[in-house]
Write a protein that holds these residues in place. Structure first.
Motif, short mmCIF file in Angstrom:
data_model
loop_
_atom_site.label_atom_id
_atom_site.label_comp_id
_atom_site.label_asym_id
_atom_site.label_seq_id
_atom_site.Cartn_x
_atom_site.Cartn_y
_atom_site.Cartn_z
N THR A 1 10.70 -41.34 40.68
CA THR A 1 11.86 -42.09 41.09
C THR A 1 12.70 -42.41 39.87
O THR A 1 12.17 -42.94 38.88
CB THR A 1 11.45 -43.40 41.80
N TRP A 11 17.69 -40.38 42.14
CA TRP A 11 16.97 -39.40 42.95
C TRP A 11 15.49 -39.76 43.00
O TRP A 11 14.99 -40.57 42.23
CB TRP A 11 17.17 -37.97 42.46
N GLN A 12 14.82 -39.10 43.93
CA GLN A 12 13.39 -39.34 44.14
C GLN A 12 12.74 -38.02 44.51
O GLN A 12 13.25 -37.28 45.35
CB GLN A 12 13.20 -40.36 45.26
N ALA A 13 11.64 -37.70 43.86
CA ALA A 13 10.88 -36.49 44.17
C ALA A 13 9.55 -36.92 44.77
O ALA A 13 8.80 -37.67 44.16
CB ALA A 13 10.66 -35.66 42.91
N GLU A 41 14.88 -32.51 31.02
CA GLU A 41 14.16 -32.22 32.26
C GLU A 41 13.05 -33.25 32.44
O GLU A 41 12.66 -33.94 31.49
CB GLU A 41 13.55 -30.82 32.24
N VAL A 42 12.54 -33.34 33.66
CA VAL A 42 11.35 -34.13 33.94
C VAL A 42 10.21 -33.15 34.18
O VAL A 42 10.30 -32.29 35.07
CB VAL A 42 11.55 -35.04 35.17
N LEU A 53 11.64 -30.33 36.54
CA LEU A 53 12.73 -30.75 37.39
C LEU A 53 13.99 -30.98 36.58
O LEU A 53 13.92 -31.49 35.45
CB LEU A 53 12.36 -32.05 38.13
N ASN A 57 19.26 -34.11 38.99
CA ASN A 57 19.22 -34.13 40.46
C ASN A 57 17.86 -33.77 41.06
O ASN A 57 17.73 -33.65 42.27
CB ASN A 57 20.27 -33.17 41.01
N ALA A 58 16.84 -33.57 40.24
CA ALA A 58 15.47 -33.26 40.69
C ALA A 58 15.32 -31.86 41.25
O ALA A 58 14.30 -31.54 41.86
CB ALA A 58 14.97 -34.29 41.70
N GLU A 59 16.30 -31.00 41.03
CA GLU A 59 16.15 -29.61 41.45
C GLU A 59 15.00 -28.98 40.66
O GLU A 59 14.88 -29.14 39.45
CB GLU A 59 17.44 -28.84 41.20
#
Length: 266
Positions: A1, A11-13, A41-42, A53, A57-59
């Motif tokens: 999150t 955003w939330q993954a 990146e995450v 990610l 935007n968590a893409e």
């Protein structure tokens, strides 16, 4: 999150866990520009996968299934290939195995052994490639892994630098590899053992392309010693005397190990 500085959800993954408990170890997640595009990146272990990610935007940029369902704890970013930029990912499970990946998440190598709590990386020999450094507990105790409830080693252990190791024994070894340079060039690794009853001992190790070697010891905690500009260590210790007052001693680097300067012992 992910939230912005105003507390707004960006955003939330995945789905939040309503039964979330405070973790008792490091979590396998990093925020880092792994692909050198100028944007973070995450990088995270989630739902049986390693994910990279888009930080905006968590893409999902890249994804692979985990090589072991028990992977967790430290997720380390390192420059193992000597490119000048850290793009390798090191995964571990609890105590027994490491995986090193390239920027495309291909496996470079694996290592099996009691790899401990948190390996670190550093170019200790100046060849441009970071080495993987960690303590490997060899014995067994009530936990079955050589580490006690406080994370200390009370058995034989190995100081490891990549494939090289030096084996030793301790009774209350802290799970921390320290490092310092006594001359501005040579980097020594140090391991601290508090002993069975507060008997401090710091052991030093020297690494080069031919192996890992012992490099002296001091009967004191390196973290409480002072180091002058010439690399001389000033320590307080009891040496071989039992229940005496603490005395001062000076140690210096002789090119191969840390030795006591006996003329300055008082």
């Amino acid at each position: 999150t992910v939230y912005n500085v105003d507390g707004e959800l960006l955003w939330q993954a995945g789905n939040p866990d309503t039964d979330f408990k405070e973790p008792d170890c490091e979590l396998p997640i990093q925020i880092y520009d792994i692909d050198k595009d100028g944007k973070n990146e995450v990088i995270a272990v989630m739902n049986g996968s390693l994910l990279i990610l888009d930080g905006k935007n968590a893409e999902i940029k890249k994804q692979i299934p985990l090589p072991d369902p028990n992977i967790g704890g430290t997720l380390l970013i390192a420059d193992l290939e000597g490119t000048g930029y850290a793009q390798n990912i090191i995964l571990k499970n609890k105590y027994s195995k490491l995986w090193a990946l390239d920027v495309n998440l291909n496996t470079l190598w694996t290592f099996e052994g009691n790899v401990g709590l948190a390996p670190v990386s550093y170019d200790i020999n100046g060849d441009g490639k970071e080495e993987v450094l960690y303590l490997e507990a060899l014995g067994s105790n009530d936990n079955g892994n050589g580490w006690d409830d406080w994370g200390h080693i009370n058995s034989n252990f190995r100081v490891r630098v990549n494939d090289w190791y030096y084996e030793s024994q301790g009774t209350n070894v802290e799970p921390v590899l320290m490092a310092f340079s006594p001359d501005g060039e040579q980097i020594l690794l140090a391991v601290y053992d508090d002993g069975p009853s507060g008997d401090p001992l710091t052991s030093f190790y020297r690494y080069d392309d031919t192996g890992l070697y012992t490099a002296g010891e001091i009967y004191a905690d390196l973290r409480s010693a002072s180091i002058d500009e010439d690399g001389v260590l000033k320590c307080t210790l009891r040496v071989d005397m039992i229940q005496t007052e603490w005395v001062y001693a000076y140690y210096e680097w002789n090119g191969s190990e840390i030795v006591l300067r006996e003329d300055d012992f008082y």
